[in-house]
Design an enzyme around this catalytic site. Structure first.
Site, PDB file in Angstrom:
ATOM      1  N   LYS A 116      58.059  54.283  39.101  1.00  0.00           N
ATOM      2  CA  LYS A 116      59.308  53.535  38.895  1.00  0.00           C
ATOM      3  C   LYS A 116      59.065  52.108  38.426  1.00  0.00           C
ATOM      4  CE  LYS A 116      62.016  56.371  41.952  1.00  0.00           C
ATOM      5  NZ  LYS A 116      63.335  56.585  42.459  1.00  0.00           N
ATOM      6  N   GLU A 199      64.807  46.269  44.865  1.00  0.00           N
ATOM      7  CA  GLU A 199      65.921  46.306  43.914  1.00  0.00           C
ATOM      8  C   GLU A 199      67.169  45.757  44.572  1.00  0.00           C
ATOM      9  OE1 GLU A 199      65.373  50.302  41.301  1.00  0.00           O
ATOM     10  OE2 GLU A 199      67.218  50.202  42.452  1.00  0.00           O
ATOM     11  N   HIS A 234      71.266  60.658  49.444  1.00  0.00           N
ATOM     12  CA  HIS A 234      70.760  60.429  48.089  1.00  0.00           C
ATOM     13  C   HIS A 234      70.407  61.713  47.337  1.00  0.00           C
ATOM     14  CE1 HIS A 234      70.791  56.345  49.343  1.00  0.00           C
ATOM     15  NE2 HIS A 234      69.789  56.488  50.174  1.00  0.00           N
ATOM     16  N   ARG A 291      62.238  66.003  32.675  1.00  0.00           N
ATOM     17  CA  ARG A 291      62.299  67.463  32.852  1.00  0.00           C
ATOM     18  C   ARG A 291      63.749  67.912  32.731  1.00  0.00           C
ATOM     19  NH1 ARG A 291      64.938  67.059  37.717  1.00  0.00           N
ATOM     20  NH2 ARG A 291      64.225  65.305  38.946  1.00  0.00           N
TER      21      ARG A 291
HETATM   22  P1  ADP Z   1      64.997  59.174  43.962  1.00  0.00           P
HETATM   23  O1  ADP Z   1      64.099  59.090  42.769  1.00  0.00           O
HETATM   24  O2  ADP Z   1      64.276  59.164  45.262  1.00  0.00           O
HETATM   25  O3  ADP Z   1      66.030  60.264  43.847  1.00  0.00           O
HETATM   26  P2  ADP Z   1      66.747  57.132  42.880  1.00  0.00           P
HETATM   27  O4  ADP Z   1      66.180  55.814  42.505  1.00  0.00           O
HETATM   28  O5  ADP Z   1      67.046  58.092  41.781  1.00  0.00           O
HETATM   29  O6  ADP Z   1      65.813  57.808  43.972  1.00  0.00           O
HETATM   30  O7  ADP Z   1      68.090  56.897  43.724  1.00  0.00           O
HETATM   31  C1  ADP Z   1      68.756  57.965  44.380  1.00  0.00           C
HETATM   32  C2  ADP Z   1      70.121  57.501  44.844  1.00  0.00           C
HETATM   33  O8  ADP Z   1      70.002  56.407  45.775  1.00  0.00           O
HETATM   34  C3  ADP Z   1      71.030  56.972  43.759  1.00  0.00           C
HETATM   35  O9  ADP Z   1      71.719  57.995  43.084  1.00  0.00           O
HETATM   36  C4  ADP Z   1      71.971  56.066  44.538  1.00  0.00           C
HETATM   37  O10 ADP Z   1      72.943  56.831  45.212  1.00  0.00           O
HETATM   38  C5  ADP Z   1      71.042  55.450  45.589  1.00  0.00           C
HETATM   39  N1  ADP Z   1      70.458  54.192  45.078  1.00  0.00           N
HETATM   40  C6  ADP Z   1      69.248  54.015  44.540  1.00  0.00           C
HETATM   41  N2  ADP Z   1      69.035  52.736  44.174  1.00  0.00           N
HETATM   42  C7  ADP Z   1      70.144  52.066  44.499  1.00  0.00           C
HETATM   43  C8  ADP Z   1      70.563  50.683  44.369  1.00  0.00           C
HETATM   44  N3  ADP Z   1      69.759  49.764  43.842  1.00  0.00           N
HETATM   45  N4  ADP Z   1      71.810  50.359  44.814  1.00  0.00           N
HETATM   46  C9  ADP Z   1      72.632  51.275  45.367  1.00  0.00           C
HETATM   47  N5  ADP Z   1      72.301  52.573  45.514  1.00  0.00           N
HETATM   48  C10 ADP Z   1      71.077  52.981  45.091  1.00  0.00           C
END
Ligand code: ADP
Length: 505
Positions: A116, A199, A234, A291
């Protein structure tokens, strides 16, 4: 030309990939573990090769065994599906080294997007808006000052993260150090890397993603959006396309940015850019998935494009068969993930034998599944049994259709989340398309089981009867005061109402 494909996966996605291969006249090879001897993907394929024991580390994650199976069967290409080895750069590289076509992007693309922190760096360089935060691994020394700079609340995230693991929300400075160490240790145990970064936490965001395709000739198109904000811990549960939230203008801009992002890494294959979209419709890059996604069918239904066929076309070295102007969203699609889980007991996965399956049918209905009467669900893998996808000309009709097919879908013998999904379809927020990633927690009460609802309904009936009684008899009891001064709920109310002859339940 690819004539035989090995599918390095199991379950519904393996069957789904094989379906497109069959339509294209391409032979298929299944690989399977000891626990999957009776799995539908094994019987569907033209050939099947046993690759090891039930745990995925002994089978579906074993690169050597899968490469050996491809050679043994003479498959020229491998489709990885999603999960397992689909985003494993080493696997993509190994295929290339062995002269096997990997139906997916290069090892380099997977690597740069899999991490990431490096993905954020690439996107910042390409001018793509990313969620504000750090662009490097976070050490304890600079933690507090960095978080103050970004501004609380923040999320501490694992750089190698996935599946919502290794993520900690911090609202107060006092929670910072503990959350940092928790995120680090979860990251280490889940991904063998304890690298974390910070973040900005976006309050009440939407998770909206853009599908795209890139060929080996530098052509890249986007395939519009999917709204994936219905999430539990999530993890996505329900997805729809188009998003009911964003305007046409924002949709176009997100698509253009996705193409720019994919071009900046010379992407080849099918990919997805996930964005967080705030209340004002500002959108920020979250991550790129290299993917096919679980939720890809809603894009297929809305566009009339088979993404697996396009992946194979790209892997064959052909140019994309359409340009951006040919791609148009038509109507609306919704997908529900059907899982073997006990929604009344912490959503724990359930295993066991499926006695019978009644699968919904009819216009605008698609079921991507691998279950059948008598199938025994192994305990070793994901709890998802199938995906229910509906399409209709408008969102409200798609919703009506989804309600109907969830009513028709009957799986007996094991517990599933079907009733839970039906309740999601009935919530005010979902019906109105007014929901964010907090949908599940905000609708906890509406989503609680039917039993609770029935008890609630019964209680209302009993109380109503009791109130009728006191009005009729001009009783000395006040309506707000329960009989016998007893606060215990239904049983006492019922006993009292029965005693007075106003209720016979
Ligand atoms: P993973 O790769 O573990 O699935 P992601 O970065 O794709 O994690 O985030 C999964 C979910 O977590 C997002 O869809 C959102 O709901 C929540 N999320 C992630 N980052 C943030 C953020 N900076 N602010 C608010 N919600 C977040």
């Amino acid at each position: 030309m690819i004539k035989k494909v090995l599918i390095a996966n199991r379950g519904e996605i393996a069957v789904r990939v094989m379906r497109s291969c069959r339509e294209m006249g391409i032979k298929t090879v299944a690989v399977y573990s000891d626990a999957d001897r009776t799995s539908m993907h094994v019987s569907y394929a033209d050939e099947a090769i046993l690759i090891g024991k039930a745990p995925s580390s002994d089978s579906y994650l074993c690169i050597d065994k899968i490469i050996e199976a491809a050679k043994l069967s003479g498959a020229q290409a491998i489709h990885p599906g999603y999960g397992f080895l689909s985003e494993n750069a080493e696997f993509s590289q190994r295929c290339q080294d062995e002269g096997i076509i990997f139906i997916g992007p290069s090892a380099k693309s997977i690597q740069s997007m899999g991490d990431k922190i490096s993905a954020r760096k690439c996107m910042i360089d390409a001018g793509v808006p990313v969620v504000p935060g750090t662009a490097a691994s976070m050490d304890e020394e600079n933690l507090l000052s960095t978080c103050r700079e970004i501004g609380l609340p923040v999320i501490i995230k694992a750089s190698a993260g996935g599946g919502g693991k290794g993520m900690r929300l911090v609202r107060d400075e006092s929670e910072l150090i503990e959350a940092y160490h928790e995120a680090k240790s979860e990251a280490q145990s889940s991904f063998s890397s304890d690298e974390v970064y910070v973040e900005k936490y976006i309050e009440s965001p939407h998770h909206i993603e853009i599908q795209f395709l890139g060929d080996m000739h530098g052509n890249i198109v986007h395939l519009f959006d999917r709204e994936c904000s219905v999430q539990r811990r999530h993890q996505k549960i329900v997805e729809e396309s188009p998003s009911p939230f964003i305007t046409e203008d924002v949709r176009q801009r997100m698509g253009e940015i996705a193409v720019k992002a994919a071009k900046s890494v010379n992407y080849v294959g099918a990919g997805t850019i996930e964005f967080l979209v705030d209340e004002k419709m500002n959108f920020y890059f979250l991550e790129m998935n290299t993917r096919l996604q679980v939720e890809h069918p809603i894009t297929e239904e809305v566009l009339g494009i088979d993404l697996v066929k396009e992946q194979i076309n790209i892997a064959n070295g052909n140019a994309l068969r359409f340009s951006q102007k040919d791609i148009e969203q038509r109507g609306h699609a919704i997908e529900c993930r059907i899982c073997a889980e006990d929604t009344e007991n912490g959503f724990i996965p359930t295993a066991g034998i499926i006695n019978s399956v009644r699968t919904p049918q009819g216009i605008g209905v698609r079921v991507d599944s691998f279950i059948y009467d008598g199938y025994e669900i192994p305990i070793y893998y994901d709890s998802m049994l199938s995906k229910l996808i509906v399409w209709a000309t408008q969102r409200k009709y798609a919703l009506e259709r989804m309600r109907r097919v969830l009513y028709e879908y009957k799986i007996t013998g094991i517990k599933t989340n079907i009733d839970y999904l039906r309740r999601i379809m009935d919530t005010h927020d979902f019906v109105n398309g007014e929901y964010t990633t907090h949908f599940i927690e905000e609708n906890q009460k509406n989503l609680s089981s039917h039993d609770d609802n029935e008890e609630e309904a019964e209680k209302i009936a009993v109380i109503a009867a009791y109130m009728d009684y006191i009005v009729a008899k001009n009783s000395e009891f006040s309506v707000t005061q329960p009989p016998h001064g007893d606060q215990r709920p239904i049983s006492r109310w019922r006993a009292f109402a029965k005693q007075k002859g106003v209720l016979r339940i």
